[in-house]
Design a protein around this motif. Structure first.
Motif, mmCIF file in Angstrom:
data_model
loop_
_atom_site.group_PDB
_atom_site.id
_atom_site.type_symbol
_atom_site.label_atom_id
_atom_site.label_comp_id
_atom_site.label_asym_id
_atom_site.label_seq_id
_atom_site.Cartn_x
_atom_site.Cartn_y
_atom_site.Cartn_z
ATOM 1 N N LEU A 10 17.061 -6.645 6.529
ATOM 2 C CA LEU A 10 17.070 -5.687 4.609
ATOM 3 C C LEU A 10 18.250 -6.230 4.330
ATOM 4 O O LEU A 10 18.603 -6.374 3.067
ATOM 5 C CB LEU A 10 16.514 -4.298 4.577
ATOM 6 N N GLU A 28 9.280 -9.142 4.317
ATOM 7 C CA GLU A 28 10.035 -9.063 3.649
ATOM 8 C C GLU A 28 10.453 -8.017 4.218
ATOM 9 O O GLU A 28 9.753 -6.822 3.352
ATOM 10 C CB GLU A 28 10.098 -8.906 2.426
ATOM 11 N N HIS A 30 11.626 -3.593 3.356
ATOM 12 C CA HIS A 30 11.621 -3.630 2.068
ATOM 13 C C HIS A 30 12.275 -1.591 2.125
ATOM 14 O O HIS A 30 13.147 -0.788 1.052
ATOM 15 C CB HIS A 30 10.494 -2.740 0.869
ATOM 16 N N TRP A 45 6.917 -6.418 2.680
ATOM 17 C CA TRP A 45 5.975 -7.460 1.911
ATOM 18 C C TRP A 45 5.179 -8.734 2.710
ATOM 19 O O TRP A 45 6.216 -9.287 3.229
ATOM 20 C CB TRP A 45 6.103 -7.942 0.590
ATOM 21 N N TRP A 59 1.153 -5.931 0.962
ATOM 22 C CA TRP A 59 2.031 -5.098 1.560
ATOM 23 C C TRP A 59 1.288 -4.663 2.737
ATOM 24 O O TRP A 59 0.648 -3.975 2.732
ATOM 25 C CB TRP A 59 2.146 -3.456 0.482
ATOM 26 N N ALA A 79 12.177 -10.551 -1.831
ATOM 27 C CA ALA A 79 12.423 -8.742 -1.903
ATOM 28 C C ALA A 79 13.552 -8.386 -3.338
ATOM 29 O O ALA A 79 14.454 -9.401 -3.171
ATOM 30 C CB ALA A 79 12.441 -7.490 -1.266
ATOM 31 N N PRO A 80 13.191 -7.176 -4.413
ATOM 32 C CA PRO A 80 11.504 -6.545 -4.191
ATOM 33 C C PRO A 80 10.507 -7.378 -4.791
ATOM 34 O O PRO A 80 11.108 -7.960 -5.710
ATOM 35 C CB PRO A 80 11.852 -5.482 -4.930
ATOM 36 N N ARG A 81 10.010 -6.815 -4.475
ATOM 37 C CA ARG A 81 8.199 -7.579 -4.516
ATOM 38 C C ARG A 81 7.667 -6.502 -5.953
ATOM 39 O O ARG A 81 7.805 -5.398 -5.366
ATOM 40 C CB ARG A 81 7.263 -7.769 -3.301
ATOM 41 N N TYR A 84 7.335 -2.760 -5.087
ATOM 42 C CA TYR A 84 7.491 -1.488 -4.371
ATOM 43 C C TYR A 84 8.165 -0.007 -4.792
ATOM 44 O O TYR A 84 8.081 0.189 -6.122
ATOM 45 C CB TYR A 84 8.410 -1.891 -4.230
ATOM 46 N N GLN A 97 16.686 1.355 3.183
ATOM 47 C CA GLN A 97 15.723 0.212 1.561
ATOM 48 C C GLN A 97 16.088 -0.527 0.801
ATOM 49 O O GLN A 97 18.048 0.156 0.772
ATOM 50 C CB GLN A 97 14.946 2.118 1.210
ATOM 51 N N LEU A 98 16.350 -0.935 -0.605
ATOM 52 C CA LEU A 98 16.723 -2.019 -0.684
ATOM 53 C C LEU A 98 17.055 -0.701 -2.152
ATOM 54 O O LEU A 98 16.935 0.115 -1.913
ATOM 55 C CB LEU A 98 15.456 -3.094 -1.640
#
Length: 98
Positions: A10, A28, A30, A45, A59, A79-81, A84, A97-98
């Motif tokens: 990440l 990916e 998240h 994702w 997801w 990411a991010p998709r 999210y 996390q992102l």
């Protein structure tokens, strides 16, 4: 547990390749955290690979305890998709996390 590896993917912005449910999956990451039952999970994702649900893209919520192996690839994450949610209701504690 694969928490550090998932968070490394990440933070680096790279795809994580893992073995899960008998399939190789490219995901990916998240968010990584813990459920109310203290199970380590990651919200991902999936971009490629197999799936027990026959949905190879999209997801997924994966249990880190069920991950057999994982490696951070050189492939860049996108990411991010869309969709999210940084306030993931499944995770009571978010490790990264992102």
């Amino acid at each position: 547990m694969w928490t550090q590896t998932a968070c490394a993917a990440l933070r680096s912005g790279h795809v994580l390749q893992l073995r899960y449910d008998g399939y190789t999956r490219d995901v990916e990451v998240h968010a990584v955290g813990f459920t109310n039952d203290d199970n380590a999970v990651m919200r991902v994702w999936q971009v490629a690979g197999g799936s027990a649900s026959n949905e190879p893209v999209g997801w997924k919520l994966l249990s880190l305890d069920e991950t057999v192996e994982a490696v951070v690839t050189t492939e860049r994450s996108m990411a991010p998709r869309p969709g999210y949610n940084p306030a993931d209701p499944v995770m009571k504690v978010i490790t990264c996390q992102l």
